[in-house]
Design a protein around this motif. Structure first.
Motif, PDB file in Angstrom:
ATOM      1  N   GLY A 141      64.551 -41.300   9.147  1.00  0.00           N
ATOM      2  CA  GLY A 141      64.352 -42.518   8.357  1.00  0.00           C
ATOM      3  C   GLY A 141      65.459 -42.741   7.345  1.00  0.00           C
ATOM      4  N   CYS A 142      65.844 -41.676   6.634  1.00  0.00           N
ATOM      5  CA  CYS A 142      66.899 -41.806   5.616  1.00  0.00           C
ATOM      6  C   CYS A 142      68.257 -42.089   6.248  1.00  0.00           C
ATOM      7  CB  CYS A 142      66.967 -40.543   4.768  1.00  0.00           C
ATOM      8  SG  CYS A 142      65.568 -40.340   3.640  1.00  0.00           S
ATOM      9  N   PHE A 143      68.517 -41.484   7.405  1.00  0.00           N
ATOM     10  CA  PHE A 143      69.788 -41.734   8.088  1.00  0.00           C
ATOM     11  C   PHE A 143      69.894 -43.188   8.525  1.00  0.00           C
ATOM     12  CE2 PHE A 143      72.583 -41.848  11.785  1.00  0.00           C
ATOM     13  CZ  PHE A 143      73.706 -41.188  11.292  1.00  0.00           C
ATOM     14  N   ILE A 144      68.810 -43.727   9.092  1.00  0.00           N
ATOM     15  CA  ILE A 144      68.800 -45.147   9.487  1.00  0.00           C
ATOM     16  C   ILE A 144      68.966 -46.037   8.270  1.00  0.00           C
ATOM     17  CG2 ILE A 144      67.367 -46.986  10.481  1.00  0.00           C
ATOM     18  CD1 ILE A 144      66.099 -44.860  12.279  1.00  0.00           C
ATOM     19  N   TYR A 145      68.272 -45.692   7.203  1.00  0.00           N
ATOM     20  CA  TYR A 145      68.343 -46.458   5.960  1.00  0.00           C
ATOM     21  C   TYR A 145      69.759 -46.466   5.395  1.00  0.00           C
ATOM     22  CZ  TYR A 145      67.061 -47.798   1.167  1.00  0.00           C
ATOM     23  OH  TYR A 145      66.981 -48.424  -0.051  1.00  0.00           O
ATOM     24  N   LEU A 146      70.406 -45.279   5.399  1.00  0.00           N
ATOM     25  CA  LEU A 146      71.785 -45.173   4.914  1.00  0.00           C
ATOM     26  C   LEU A 146      72.722 -46.021   5.771  1.00  0.00           C
ATOM     27  CD1 LEU A 146      73.860 -43.734   3.031  1.00  0.00           C
ATOM     28  CD2 LEU A 146      74.053 -41.975   4.792  1.00  0.00           C
ATOM     29  N   TYR A 147      72.536 -45.953   7.082  1.00  0.00           N
ATOM     30  CA  TYR A 147      73.403 -46.710   7.992  1.00  0.00           C
ATOM     31  C   TYR A 147      73.239 -48.221   7.789  1.00  0.00           C
ATOM     32  CZ  TYR A 147      75.367 -48.552  12.322  1.00  0.00           C
ATOM     33  OH  TYR A 147      76.084 -49.271  13.237  1.00  0.00           O
ATOM     34  N   LEU A 148      72.003 -48.655   7.582  1.00  0.00           N
ATOM     35  CA  LEU A 148      71.757 -50.087   7.356  1.00  0.00           C
ATOM     36  C   LEU A 148      72.492 -50.580   6.109  1.00  0.00           C
ATOM     37  CD1 LEU A 148      67.928 -50.336   8.138  1.00  0.00           C
ATOM     38  CD2 LEU A 148      69.794 -51.250   9.522  1.00  0.00           C
ATOM     39  N   THR A 149      72.514 -49.768   5.072  1.00  0.00           N
ATOM     40  CA  THR A 149      73.215 -50.179   3.841  1.00  0.00           C
ATOM     41  C   THR A 149      74.730 -50.133   4.018  1.00  0.00           C
ATOM     42  OG1 THR A 149      73.188 -47.918   2.945  1.00  0.00           O
ATOM     43  CG2 THR A 149      71.305 -49.337   2.422  1.00  0.00           C
ATOM     44  N   PHE A 150      75.203 -49.365   5.000  1.00  0.00           N
ATOM     45  CA  PHE A 150      76.639 -49.277   5.263  1.00  0.00           C
ATOM     46  C   PHE A 150      77.173 -50.469   6.060  1.00  0.00           C
ATOM     47  CE2 PHE A 150      78.026 -44.551   4.878  1.00  0.00           C
ATOM     48  CZ  PHE A 150      77.555 -44.535   3.580  1.00  0.00           C
ATOM     49  N   ILE A 151      76.330 -51.098   6.871  1.00  0.00           N
ATOM     50  CA  ILE A 151      76.792 -52.104   7.838  1.00  0.00           C
ATOM     51  C   ILE A 151      77.606 -53.235   7.190  1.00  0.00           C
ATOM     52  CG2 ILE A 151      76.000 -53.918   9.423  1.00  0.00           C
ATOM     53  CD1 ILE A 151      73.824 -51.999  10.355  1.00  0.00           C
ATOM     54  N   PRO A 152      77.142 -53.881   6.101  1.00  0.00           N
ATOM     55  CA  PRO A 152      77.952 -54.966   5.514  1.00  0.00           C
ATOM     56  C   PRO A 152      79.337 -54.512   5.061  1.00  0.00           C
ATOM     57  CG  PRO A 152      75.711 -55.031   4.661  1.00  0.00           C
ATOM     58  CD  PRO A 152      75.852 -53.743   5.400  1.00  0.00           C
ATOM     59  N   ASP A 153      79.428 -53.314   4.477  1.00  0.00           N
ATOM     60  CA  ASP A 153      80.736 -52.804   4.044  1.00  0.00           C
ATOM     61  C   ASP A 153      81.619 -52.457   5.235  1.00  0.00           C
ATOM     62  OD1 ASP A 153      79.980 -53.129   1.450  1.00  0.00           O
ATOM     63  OD2 ASP A 153      80.524 -51.111   0.812  1.00  0.00           O
ATOM     64  N   LEU A 154      81.014 -51.928   6.287  1.00  0.00           N
ATOM     65  CA  LEU A 154      81.787 -51.622   7.493  1.00  0.00           C
ATOM     66  C   LEU A 154      82.364 -52.892   8.102  1.00  0.00           C
ATOM     67  CD1 LEU A 154      79.359 -48.988   9.071  1.00  0.00           C
ATOM     68  CD2 LEU A 154      81.626 -48.518   8.142  1.00  0.00           C
ATOM     69  N   ALA A 155      81.590 -53.982   8.039  1.00  0.00           N
ATOM     70  CA  ALA A 155      82.083 -55.266   8.558  1.00  0.00           C
ATOM     71  C   ALA A 155      83.237 -55.795   7.702  1.00  0.00           C
ATOM     72  CB  ALA A 155      80.934 -56.275   8.591  1.00  0.00           C
ATOM     73  N   ILE A 156      83.130 -55.640   6.387  1.00  0.00           N
ATOM     74  CA  ILE A 156      84.211 -56.076   5.494  1.00  0.00           C
ATOM     75  C   ILE A 156      85.481 -55.277   5.772  1.00  0.00           C
ATOM     76  CG2 ILE A 156      84.968 -56.169   3.080  1.00  0.00           C
ATOM     77  CD1 ILE A 156      82.048 -56.702   2.303  1.00  0.00           C
ATOM     78  N   LEU A 157      85.342 -53.973   5.938  1.00  0.00           N
ATOM     79  CA  LEU A 157      86.492 -53.126   6.231  1.00  0.00           C
ATOM     80  C   LEU A 157      87.078 -53.429   7.611  1.00  0.00           C
ATOM     81  CD1 LEU A 157      85.051 -49.794   4.794  1.00  0.00           C
ATOM     82  CD2 LEU A 157      87.007 -51.033   3.879  1.00  0.00           C
ATOM     83  N   ARG A 158      86.215 -53.748   8.555  1.00  0.00           N
ATOM     84  CA  ARG A 158      86.688 -54.099   9.908  1.00  0.00           C
ATOM     85  C   ARG A 158      87.582 -55.334   9.883  1.00  0.00           C
ATOM     86  NH1 ARG A 158      82.015 -56.758  12.861  1.00  0.00           N
ATOM     87  NH2 ARG A 158      82.667 -58.298  11.315  1.00  0.00           N
ATOM     88  N   ASP A 159      87.215 -56.317   9.069  1.00  0.00           N
ATOM     89  CA  ASP A 159      87.933 -57.600   9.054  1.00  0.00           C
ATOM     90  C   ASP A 159      89.123 -57.616   8.103  1.00  0.00           C
ATOM     91  OD1 ASP A 159      86.016 -58.507  10.839  1.00  0.00           O
ATOM     92  OD2 ASP A 159      84.730 -59.324   9.254  1.00  0.00           O
ATOM     93  N   ASN A 160      89.257 -56.584   7.256  1.00  0.00           N
ATOM     94  CA  ASN A 160      90.311 -56.629   6.229  1.00  0.00           C
ATOM     95  C   ASN A 160      91.090 -55.319   6.132  1.00  0.00           C
ATOM     96  OD1 ASN A 160      89.614 -59.335   4.668  1.00  0.00           O
ATOM     97  ND2 ASN A 160      87.672 -58.281   5.032  1.00  0.00           N
ATOM     98  N   SER A 161      91.216 -54.607   7.243  1.00  0.00           N
ATOM     99  CA  SER A 161      91.945 -53.332   7.235  1.00  0.00           C
ATOM    100  C   SER A 161      93.070 -53.349   8.261  1.00  0.00           C
ATOM    101  CB  SER A 161      90.974 -52.173   7.516  1.00  0.00           C
ATOM    102  OG  SER A 161      89.990 -52.086   6.521  1.00  0.00           O
ATOM    103  N   GLU A 162      93.867 -54.417   8.209  1.00  0.00           N
ATOM    104  CA  GLU A 162      94.958 -54.545   9.179  1.00  0.00           C
ATOM    105  C   GLU A 162      95.987 -53.433   9.039  1.00  0.00           C
ATOM    106  OE1 GLU A 162      94.169 -56.850   6.988  1.00  0.00           O
ATOM    107  OE2 GLU A 162      93.189 -58.468   8.131  1.00  0.00           O
ATOM    108  N   ASN A 163      96.182 -52.936   7.824  1.00  0.00           N
ATOM    109  CA  ASN A 163      97.187 -51.910   7.586  1.00  0.00           C
ATOM    110  C   ASN A 163      96.646 -50.491   7.719  1.00  0.00           C
ATOM    111  OD1 ASN A 163      99.098 -53.942   6.968  1.00  0.00           O
ATOM    112  ND2 ASN A 163      98.383 -54.019   4.838  1.00  0.00           N
ATOM    113  N   ALA A 164      95.351 -50.382   8.006  1.00  0.00           N
ATOM    114  CA  ALA A 164      94.743 -49.064   8.149  1.00  0.00           C
ATOM    115  C   ALA A 164      95.118 -48.462   9.500  1.00  0.00           C
ATOM    116  CB  ALA A 164      93.224 -49.171   8.022  1.00  0.00           C
TER     117      ALA A 164
END
Length: 447
Positions: free
Chosen positions: A152-175
């Protein structure tokens, strides 16, 4: 406000934290890895030679391993409870501490149960625990509770990560390419549309309510492992609420210490401010008073009952463990209360110091719950050799204990290398809500 520009600004602000590793960080990570390697050596030594390399014997069958297990699981349940409260009630300052709490929760749930495995003399029979469980045993229920809470906690942690992961996906051209691919995979197509945002919010809120209930139930089950026995010092009707309060006591303390270290090292004074420490300090003060009351009630009732078994246990505590008793139940409670009670003492450093004292006092309190009880059983101990009567942890046990702490810190650092410790999506949401409120206010004035 242009949201896309704002997202790029946040990624640029937090990128050094994610992508750059300073010399100091490398040194610290090297030290942590060295501690873990020593622990691995100690583990194999115990695996091949058995429990004779530890201080555990026929009478004191539990030692620092079970104490570490209780502490870490206690930390995870309190973290889950606090995280659920922050999300469910939309606490204004949750964005600055929520991710710290969530990471602490998951890592504690992973590391804590490993100490139980170290208590098992025959790891080759571990699978029998799952093949032939006894539903009457509180230990079976504890295993079920821990596994359920971990998922439950792992799923909960992942759900809170998703919006930030999307932001990093769209704005990490130099990564690096591997980072871009990892963010794309983990973001699972999230585009931050209104519909997706509302759906994710509903799921997260539902999960937060489940996590709160699960944390209370699971830690009560852990307390029942002790209280449902006839051992003096364990057979208590208040152990479940006592353990829950103690869990919150350690959880809030660890969160404050983590906030202090992260704020200082990553220079996040703009996000983790003094108000967060003061708020955490007030919460810790309230919990410390409750924890002190439960501790007093537990020992006073045993002293007043005049049962021979309880008298023997108290004699052990007041003789062999006198100074540990004083440090755990006086210094570990009264010092944080004194520091946090007076407003002029509520500085960032003093609140953090009070939290460190609380953590050490609580760990020592758990030691006093486990070891002295096993040293004073109902039946007289037949073998009178000191090493069979009294327990003293060996270097193997301490090495593996420090390995658990080192692994906790190392994994925490590695997770902070994946996503920012301050949720970028939370900052965006706060600014979006502020603009919406401002727009509604302007519309009202115009009308």
């Amino acid at each position: 406000m242009n949201l896309e520009n704002r997202k790029r600004e946040l990624v640029k602000e937090f990128s050094p934290m994610l992508e750059k590793t300073t010399k100091v960080s490398k040194i610290w990570m090297g030290i942590l890895v060295a501690v873990i390697l020593v622990g691995i050596y100690a583990f194999f030594l115990q695996l091949f030679k058995g429990h004779e390399v530890t201080g555990m014997r026929d009478n004191v069958v539990w030692g620092v391993y079970i104490i570490n297990f209780i502490f870490f699981v206690c930390l995870s349940y309190s973290g889950a409870f606090i995280s659920g409260i922050l999300h469910f009630f939309k606490t204004p300052w949750k964005n600055s501490v929520s991710r710290i709490v969530e990471i602490i929760t998951v890592l504690s749930l992973i590391i804590g149960p490993i100490f139980i495995l170290l208590c098992i003399g025959r790891l080759d029979r571990l699978h029998y625990l799952f093949l032939y469980p006894r539903i009457q045993s509180p230990i079976t229920w504890d295993i079920i509770a821990i596994m359920t809470d971990l998922v439950g906690c792992f799923i909960y942690l992942y759900l809170t990560f998703i919006p930030d992961l999307a932001i990093l996906r769209d704005n990490s051209e130099n990564a690096p390419k591997w980072r871009q691919k990892l963010y794309k995979f983990l973001a699972i197509g999230y585009q931050d549309t209104t519909e997706q945002r509302e759906t994710l919010h509903k799921i997260t809120k539902t999960m937060s309510a489940m996590i709160i209930a699960l944390a209370i139930v699971a830690y009560s089950v852990l307390a029942w492992i002790f209280s449902l026995t006839l051992q003096p010092g364990w057979n208590s009707s208040i152990f479940a609420p006592y353990f829950i309060i103690a869990g919150l006591y350690s959880g809030v303390s660890v969160i404050i210490v983590a906030m202090f270290l992260i704020r200082k090292y990553y220079h996040l004074e703009h996000y983790i401010r003094k108000v967060h420490f003061v708020s955490g300090g007030i919460i810790l003060l309230i919990i410390s008073l409750l924890y002190g009351y439960f501790t007093f009630s537990e020992y006073f009732s045993r002293w007043f009952s005049h049962k021979i078994q309880d008298t023997n246990l108290l004699n052990t505590l007041f003789t062999r463990y006198f100074w540990q008793f004083v440090l755990a139940n006086y210094v570990g409670v009264l010092v944080p209360v004194v520091i946090l009670f007076f407003k002029k003492f509520r500085t960032i450093k003093s609140i953090t110091f009070a939290s460190v004292i609380a953590i050490l006092g609580l760990w020592l309190n758990r030691y006093l719950i486990v070891v002295p009880t096993l040293e004073t059983p109902y039946l007289p101990i037949q073998d009178t050799r000191p090493e069979f009567i009294h327990y003293t942890a060996t270097w193997v046990e301490w090495a593996l204990s420090f390995t658990g702490v080192a692994a906790f810190i190392l994994f925490f650092i590695l997770i902070m290398k994946l996503v920012p410790v301050i949720p970028m999506s939370g900052i965006i949401d706060q600014e979006r809500e502020a603009l919406d409120k401002k727009g509604k206010t302007n519309q009202t004035i115009t009308e």
